[in-house]
Design a protein around this motif. Structure first.
Motif, PDB file in Angstrom:
ATOM      1  N   ALA A   1       0.699  -1.344   0.035  1.00  0.00           N
ATOM      2  CA  ALA A   1       0.030   0.050   0.039  1.00  0.00           C
ATOM      3  C   ALA A   1       0.710   1.238   0.038  1.00  0.00           C
ATOM      4  O   ALA A   1       0.339   2.460  -0.607  1.00  0.00           O
ATOM      5  CB  ALA A   1      -0.736   0.017   1.233  1.00  0.00           C
ATOM      6  N   PRO A   2       1.895   1.323   0.723  1.00  0.00           N
ATOM      7  CA  PRO A   2       2.829   2.272   0.614  1.00  0.00           C
ATOM      8  C   PRO A   2       3.180   3.038  -0.910  1.00  0.00           C
ATOM      9  O   PRO A   2       3.629   4.041  -0.825  1.00  0.00           O
ATOM     10  CB  PRO A   2       4.160   2.179   1.591  1.00  0.00           C
ATOM     11  CG  PRO A   2       3.512   1.156   2.559  1.00  0.00           C
ATOM     12  CD  PRO A   2       2.642   0.547   1.779  1.00  0.00           C
ATOM     13  N   LEU A   3       3.211   2.127  -1.919  1.00  0.00           N
ATOM     14  CA  LEU A   3       3.416   2.426  -3.171  1.00  0.00           C
ATOM     15  C   LEU A   3       2.559   3.552  -3.546  1.00  0.00           C
ATOM     16  O   LEU A   3       2.805   4.143  -4.559  1.00  0.00           O
ATOM     17  CB  LEU A   3       3.536   1.262  -4.074  1.00  0.00           C
ATOM     18  CG  LEU A   3       4.654   0.066  -3.862  1.00  0.00           C
ATOM     19  CD1 LEU A   3       4.662  -0.952  -4.662  1.00  0.00           C
ATOM     20  CD2 LEU A   3       5.917   0.796  -3.991  1.00  0.00           C
ATOM     21  N   LEU A   4       1.263   3.264  -2.982  1.00  0.00           N
ATOM     22  CA  LEU A   4       0.266   4.449  -3.470  1.00  0.00           C
ATOM     23  C   LEU A   4       0.224   5.764  -2.394  1.00  0.00           C
ATOM     24  O   LEU A   4      -0.850   6.384  -2.328  1.00  0.00           O
ATOM     25  CB  LEU A   4      -0.974   3.653  -3.627  1.00  0.00           C
ATOM     26  CG  LEU A   4      -1.110   2.437  -4.556  1.00  0.00           C
ATOM     27  CD1 LEU A   4      -2.514   2.002  -4.592  1.00  0.00           C
ATOM     28  CD2 LEU A   4      -0.821   2.947  -5.909  1.00  0.00           C
ATOM     29  N   LYS A   5       1.220   6.017  -1.707  1.00  0.00           N
ATOM     30  CA  LYS A   5       1.012   6.982  -0.886  1.00  0.00           C
ATOM     31  C   LYS A   5       0.721   8.348  -1.564  1.00  0.00           C
ATOM     32  O   LYS A   5       1.211   8.580  -2.702  1.00  0.00           O
ATOM     33  CB  LYS A   5       2.563   7.126  -0.130  1.00  0.00           C
ATOM     34  CG  LYS A   5       2.509   8.519   0.597  1.00  0.00           C
ATOM     35  CD  LYS A   5       4.078   8.458   1.399  1.00  0.00           C
ATOM     36  CE  LYS A   5       4.058   9.570   2.448  1.00  0.00           C
ATOM     37  NZ  LYS A   5       5.536   9.735   2.778  1.00  0.00           N
ATOM     38  N   GLY A   6      -0.205   9.184  -1.096  1.00  0.00           N
ATOM     39  CA  GLY A   6      -0.775  10.309  -1.708  1.00  0.00           C
ATOM     40  C   GLY A   6      -2.070   9.925  -2.667  1.00  0.00           C
ATOM     41  O   GLY A   6      -2.864  11.073  -2.823  1.00  0.00           O
ATOM     42  N   LEU A   7      -2.337   8.681  -2.586  1.00  0.00           N
ATOM     43  CA  LEU A   7      -3.730   8.510  -3.242  1.00  0.00           C
ATOM     44  C   LEU A   7      -4.764   9.090  -2.776  1.00  0.00           C
ATOM     45  O   LEU A   7      -5.532   9.566  -3.378  1.00  0.00           O
ATOM     46  CB  LEU A   7      -3.891   6.856  -3.426  1.00  0.00           C
ATOM     47  CG  LEU A   7      -5.235   6.517  -4.234  1.00  0.00           C
ATOM     48  CD1 LEU A   7      -4.664   6.518  -5.847  1.00  0.00           C
ATOM     49  CD2 LEU A   7      -5.202   4.818  -4.027  1.00  0.00           C
ATOM     50  N   ASP A   8      -4.803   8.869  -1.401  1.00  0.00           N
ATOM     51  CA  ASP A   8      -5.971   9.907  -0.605  1.00  0.00           C
ATOM     52  C   ASP A   8      -5.995  11.213  -0.970  1.00  0.00           C
ATOM     53  O   ASP A   8      -7.068  11.704  -0.438  1.00  0.00           O
ATOM     54  CB  ASP A   8      -5.732   9.444   0.829  1.00  0.00           C
ATOM     55  CG  ASP A   8      -4.669   9.799   1.597  1.00  0.00           C
ATOM     56  OD1 ASP A   8      -3.338   9.975   0.885  1.00  0.00           O
ATOM     57  OD2 ASP A   8      -4.472  10.099   2.747  1.00  0.00           O
ATOM     58  N   ARG A   9      -5.168  11.960  -1.355  1.00  0.00           N
ATOM     59  CA  ARG A   9      -5.303  13.333  -1.544  1.00  0.00           C
ATOM     60  C   ARG A   9      -5.922  13.698  -2.838  1.00  0.00           C
ATOM     61  O   ARG A   9      -6.223  14.625  -3.220  1.00  0.00           O
ATOM     62  CB  ARG A   9      -3.835  13.618  -1.607  1.00  0.00           C
ATOM     63  CG  ARG A   9      -3.049  13.711  -0.240  1.00  0.00           C
ATOM     64  CD  ARG A   9      -1.507  13.962  -0.352  1.00  0.00           C
ATOM     65  NE  ARG A   9      -1.468  15.511  -0.396  1.00  0.00           N
ATOM     66  CZ  ARG A   9      -0.386  16.282  -0.521  1.00  0.00           C
ATOM     67  NH1 ARG A   9       0.811  15.441  -0.184  1.00  0.00           N
ATOM     68  NH2 ARG A   9      -0.281  17.591  -0.598  1.00  0.00           N
ATOM     69  N   ALA A  10      -6.517  12.517  -3.577  1.00  0.00           N
ATOM     70  CA  ALA A  10      -7.144  12.704  -4.798  1.00  0.00           C
ATOM     71  C   ALA A  10      -8.457  13.210  -4.622  1.00  0.00           C
ATOM     72  O   ALA A  10      -9.243  12.413  -3.688  1.00  0.00           O
ATOM     73  CB  ALA A  10      -6.979  11.396  -5.717  1.00  0.00           C
TER      74      ALA A  10
END
Length: 357
Positions: free
Chosen positions: A205-214
């Protein structure tokens, strides 16, 4: 008739469950998902009104709530729609962004690595031509993105990033892209149709860090979710963002029914009649849980990394430089390079078509 037809299709199928299959991104479906798909087809609820799908509507609500929380864990009221896949999800994401920008025209800024559906969606919605920025190593270049946004001089903009490109599995630098989008007052949509299921794994999941800011995220489960096609998702940070999809039709969501508390399903899609695709997703979640799905994703990623090492150990093969892109390994025979670009590509094409046989 059924036996003859199914046998003919099976014998001539590109079966993604066959170990020798030269697959695309669609996956071998889990047995539990296939069984749920059969049950859904037999019951045949249409997900455009509550009276046609009362129980299926509840299953969809619970399933989309869980998916929305997975993508936007800190948001107060996230939501998600079930779609036919990444193309529809990206179309709806751009549609919602266009309505938020109105009456000003929405400008869409994306990397050259974006899926074709982003361009198609902009065309279908009558949006201005996309601003396409350069990529480095298959990923959107944040500096080029900043220059493109600066050139828009404050016009309403939607940045579309990619988490799992179709050809290489590359993930854009999401934290940097989110920072730049916020700096210029732009919104962010992430096409994570391929990479989204990495969220099931605590390790990946850390590979998608920043996804929740979309503000919105495309997410396909008929790729790394082992679902029969179709099992697409569009997650949004706030359920209020879905308001433009609302529509009133007396024969589907009469005012008195809504006032009486019956759920309004018509505003949950740009489609009217649609299948109960959440049923197979729910069955899979109940059977495997997040940990079970995460283990499947990790196994797939680990296998790709092992295969990459095997390619690197063979002098006759050359792999695309850099780390493995999620579960995609690109390689070619070294002899093709010695033949020159045109002749070498012809050799690779022959190999590819031979694998299809």
């Amino acid at each position: 008739i059924l036996a003859g037809l199914v046998r003919a299709v099976a014998e001539g199928a590109a079966d993604p469950a066959d170990p020798a299959c030269a697959a695309h991104l669609h996956c071998p479906p889990l047995a539990v998902a296939v069984a749920a798909e059969v049950a859904g087809a037999a019951l045949n609820p249409s997900m455009d009104s509550w009276d046609q799908a009362p129980a299926a509507g509840v299953v969809e609500e619970l399933t989309t709530t869980a998916l929305a929380r997975l993508v936007h864990p800190e948001a107060p009221a996230p939501d998600a729609l079930i779609t036919s896949g990444g193309t529809e999800s990206n179309l709806v994401a751009l549609l919602l962004a266009r309505e938020r920008a109105a009456p000003a025209p929405l400008r869409v800024v994306t990397g050259a690595n974006a899926h074709h559906s982003v361009h198609r969606a902009a065309w279908m919605l009558g949006l201005p031509a996309l601003a396409v920025v350069l990529c480095r190593d298959g990923r959107t270049d944040p500096a080029a993105l900043g220059r493109a946004l600066a050139a828009l001089d404050g016009a309403p903009a939607l940045v579309v990033a990619t988490a799992g490109t179709t050809d290489e599995g590359r993930i854009d630098p999401l934290p940097e892209i989110a920072e730049i989008a916020e700096r210029y007052g732009a919104e962010l949509h992430v096409d994570a149709a391929y990479g989204g299921p990495l969220l099931f794994s605590e390790r990946l999941a850390p590979l998608l860090k920043g996804l929740d800011r979309a503000v919105s995220v495309t997410f396909d489960l008929h790729k790394l979710g082992w679902q029969p096609v179709a099992a697409g998702v569009l997650a949004v940070a706030d359920t209020a963002l879905l308001a433009p999809l609302s529509l009133r039709a007396d024969y589907l969501n009469a005012d008195d029914d809504t006032e009486a508390g019956l759920p309004d399903l018509l505003g949950r899609s740009i489609r009217t009649s649609r299948r109960p695709d959440a049923l197979k997703i729910a069955a899979t979640f109940r059977a495997l849980g997040r940990r079970g799905l995460g283990e499947l994703v990790e196994h797939c990623v680990t296998t790709a990394e092992e295969f990459a090492r095997a390619v690197d150990a063979r002098p006759a093969l050359r792999r695309r430089p850099g780390p493995v892109g999620i579960s995609t390994v690109l390689f070619r025979p070294v002899v093709a390079d010695a033949l020159g670009a045109q002749a070498g590509d012809a050799v690779v094409a022959e190999v590819r078509r031979a694998l299809l046989l």
